[in-house]
Enzyme design. Structure first.
Site, short mmCIF file in Angstrom:
data_model
loop_
_atom_site.label_atom_id
_atom_site.label_comp_id
_atom_site.label_asym_id
_atom_site.label_seq_id
_atom_site.Cartn_x
_atom_site.Cartn_y
_atom_site.Cartn_z
N LYS A 192 61.14 67.10 60.95
CA LYS A 192 62.07 67.52 59.93
C LYS A 192 63.15 68.41 60.28
O LYS A 192 62.61 69.51 60.61
CB LYS A 192 61.45 67.56 58.55
CG LYS A 192 61.54 66.91 57.30
CD LYS A 192 60.67 67.35 56.25
CE LYS A 192 61.33 66.62 54.98
NZ LYS A 192 60.50 67.23 53.99
C1 E4P Z 1 61.46 66.00 50.93
O1 E4P Z 1 61.00 65.45 51.63
C2 E4P Z 1 61.03 67.28 50.32
O2 E4P Z 1 59.80 67.62 50.86
C3 E4P Z 1 61.02 67.23 48.88
O3 E4P Z 1 61.42 65.73 48.38
C4 E4P Z 1 61.89 68.03 48.10
O4 E4P Z 1 61.89 68.03 46.68
P1 E4P Z 1 61.88 69.16 45.70
O5 E4P Z 1 63.32 69.14 45.09
O6 E4P Z 1 60.90 68.80 44.74
O7 E4P Z 1 61.14 70.37 46.25
#
Ligand code: E4P
Length: 215
Positions: free
Chosen positions: A83
């Site tokens: 990521k």
């Molecule tokens: C994506 O891979 C992220 O981990 C996640 O969806 C972030 O979302 P949040 O807004 O719930 O932190």
């Protein structure tokens, strides 16, 4: 549509896996911090628990640091996806990792232009955050629709991974738009099967069944 689970919690991953619904896992530094302890051990357990792709995020700010971290993270298993944050150094790192045959997930994406950059860098996945966009009175799903159109217009192979999902309708809309993947928190996944008419219908079936005899 593929379902990933958006968590670093091993119990949630195992439960979701038990339903046979989970094609992969996404984590981020916040989700790992929520579990506490040694992030390496946690990441290793997750990577070994699922066969599908597991996104692990780099924390370096330069392409050089990101690529070095990625080379370390992929040692956890062949299903690791790196990521990378959507900054210009991240775009550079994504191109380098793509050329090295390492899968990437470009994260913290909030606009179609950012998604176009991710695709041009050869990202395996792009993660637009719909819930956070809705939270600042933007339309997260409109961004998904625009990304899907752009990728279709040019035949990009980058998969649209809908992230920051807050409720089942995000996933429904994503499916109608043809997004490839939704990454779903466990509490949202648990709501998918719920419908009051299902509960009422089941209750009636059980009540009627109880009036029968079995001789
Ligand atoms: C994506 O891979 C992220 O981990 C996640 O969806 C972030 O979302 P949040 O807004 O719930 O932190």
């Amino acid at each position: 549509m593929e379902f990933f689970i958006d968590t670093a919690n091993i119990d949630e991953i195992r439960q979701a896996k038990g339903y046979g619904l989970i094609d992969g896992v996404t984590t981020n530094p916040t989700l790992l911090a929520r579990e506490g302890g040694d992030w390496r051990k946690q990441a290793e357990v997750i990577v070994n628990e699922v066969e599908g792709p597991v996104s692990l995020e780099v924390v370096g700010m330069t392409a050089e640091e990101m690529v070095a971290e990625a080379q370390d993270l992929v040692k956890f298993g062949s299903n690791v996806v790196i990521k990378i944050p959507m900054i210009m150094e991240g775009v550079k790192a994504t191109r380098q990792l793509t050329d090295m045959g390492i899968k990437t997930n470009v994260t913290l994406v909030f606009s179609p232009m950012q998604a176009l950059l991710a695709a041009k860098a050869g990202a395996t996945y792009v993660s637009p955050f719909v819930g956070r966009l809705d939270g600042i009175s933007h339309d997260g799903m409109e961004v998904i629709s625009q990304i899907v159109t752009i990728y279709e217009n040019y035949g990009y192979a980058t998969k649209v991974l809908v992230a920051s999902v807050r409720h089942p309708k995000h996933v429904l809309d994503a499916a109608l738009m043809g997004a490839d993947v939704s990454t779903i928190p466990f509490n949202v996944l648990s709501q998918f099967a719920k419908h009051p008419l299902t509960d009422l219908g089941l209750e009636a079936f059980m009540k009627d069944w109880a009036t029968l005899t079995d001789e």
